[in-house]
Design a protein around this motif. Sequence first.
Motif, PDB file in Angstrom:
ATOM      1  N   GLY A   1       0.532 -18.370 -10.502  1.00 30.54           N
ATOM      2  CA  GLY A   1      -0.615 -18.625 -11.365  1.00 30.54           C
ATOM      3  C   GLY A   1      -0.827 -17.516 -12.378  1.00 30.54           C
ATOM      4  N   MET A   2      -1.449 -17.885 -13.473  1.00 32.02           N
ATOM      5  CA  MET A   2      -1.773 -16.904 -14.501  1.00 32.02           C
ATOM      6  C   MET A   2      -3.010 -16.139 -14.053  1.00 32.02           C
ATOM      7  SD  MET A   2      -1.087 -19.249 -17.859  1.00 32.02           S
ATOM      8  CE  MET A   2      -2.053 -18.218 -18.885  1.00 32.02           C
ATOM      9  N   THR A   3      -3.015 -14.849 -14.280  1.00 25.95           N
ATOM     10  CA  THR A   3      -4.172 -14.043 -13.934  1.00 25.95           C
ATOM     11  C   THR A   3      -4.714 -13.379 -15.189  1.00 25.95           C
ATOM     12  OG1 THR A   3      -2.816 -12.102 -13.454  1.00 25.95           O
ATOM     13  CG2 THR A   3      -3.338 -13.564 -11.598  1.00 25.95           C
ATOM     14  N   VAL A   4      -5.992 -13.153 -15.196  1.00 23.64           N
ATOM     15  CA  VAL A   4      -6.642 -12.468 -16.306  1.00 23.64           C
ATOM     16  C   VAL A   4      -7.080 -11.102 -15.792  1.00 23.64           C
ATOM     17  CG1 VAL A   4      -8.592 -12.502 -17.890  1.00 23.64           C
ATOM     18  CG2 VAL A   4      -7.444 -14.640 -17.278  1.00 23.64           C
ATOM     19  N   THR A   5      -6.670 -10.082 -16.506  1.00 24.36           N
ATOM     20  CA  THR A   5      -7.035  -8.723 -16.128  1.00 24.36           C
ATOM     21  C   THR A   5      -8.520  -8.515 -16.384  1.00 24.36           C
ATOM     22  OG1 THR A   5      -4.842  -8.000 -16.801  1.00 24.36           O
ATOM     23  CG2 THR A   5      -6.499  -6.297 -16.492  1.00 24.36           C
ATOM     24  N   PRO A   6      -9.255  -8.031 -15.387  1.00 20.12           N
ATOM     25  CA  PRO A   6     -10.684  -7.785 -15.609  1.00 20.12           C
ATOM     26  C   PRO A   6     -10.902  -6.687 -16.645  1.00 20.12           C
ATOM     27  CG  PRO A   6     -10.027  -7.166 -13.368  1.00 20.12           C
ATOM     28  CD  PRO A   6      -8.813  -7.693 -14.053  1.00 20.12           C
ATOM     29  N   LEU A   7     -12.057  -6.720 -17.263  1.00 18.04           N
ATOM     30  CA  LEU A   7     -12.401  -5.700 -18.251  1.00 18.04           C
ATOM     31  C   LEU A   7     -12.584  -4.349 -17.572  1.00 18.04           C
ATOM     32  CD1 LEU A   7     -15.068  -7.643 -20.330  1.00 18.04           C
ATOM     33  CD2 LEU A   7     -12.742  -7.096 -21.035  1.00 18.04           C
ATOM     34  N   THR A   8     -12.153  -3.308 -18.255  1.00 17.76           N
ATOM     35  CA  THR A   8     -12.376  -1.947 -17.761  1.00 17.76           C
ATOM     36  C   THR A   8     -13.825  -1.559 -18.037  1.00 17.76           C
ATOM     37  OG1 THR A   8     -11.783  -0.887 -19.850  1.00 17.76           O
ATOM     38  CG2 THR A   8      -9.984  -1.300 -18.281  1.00 17.76           C
ATOM     39  N   THR A   9     -14.241  -0.459 -17.450  1.00 15.62           N
ATOM     40  CA  THR A   9     -15.583   0.064 -17.708  1.00 15.62           C
ATOM     41  C   THR A   9     -15.771   0.329 -19.193  1.00 15.62           C
ATOM     42  OG1 THR A   9     -15.653   1.069 -15.520  1.00 15.62           O
ATOM     43  CG2 THR A   9     -17.175   1.955 -17.173  1.00 15.62           C
TER      44      THR A   9
END
Length: 102
Positions: free
Chosen positions: A13-21
Amino acid sequence: MALFVVALLPGCGMTVTPLTTEETLILDSAAPNDSLIIWSKFDGVLVVDVDDNDLVPDQRPQTIDAWLGAIDSLESRGFITNDGLKIGCYILTDAGKAATSD
């Protein structure tokens, strides 16, 4: 003509990298007033300015790399753009506004 096929298989599956601080702070700072995001680096000092507030907490090399990486990441995600603006000036896109944590 090119045809691209994307197969989503279990485990692939494709994953989306969470936003950094840093990315989150930039978006959340600019969103309320639809503010310009301006960054500059002079004599090794990085400033990321939103509404006359410098968001960079210190000038350690790791901190500077994290903030520059955040700007690059937000631009590559399509959350900010500098189309038609001077170098180092960005505005939020509609996707950037939608990504804020309001």
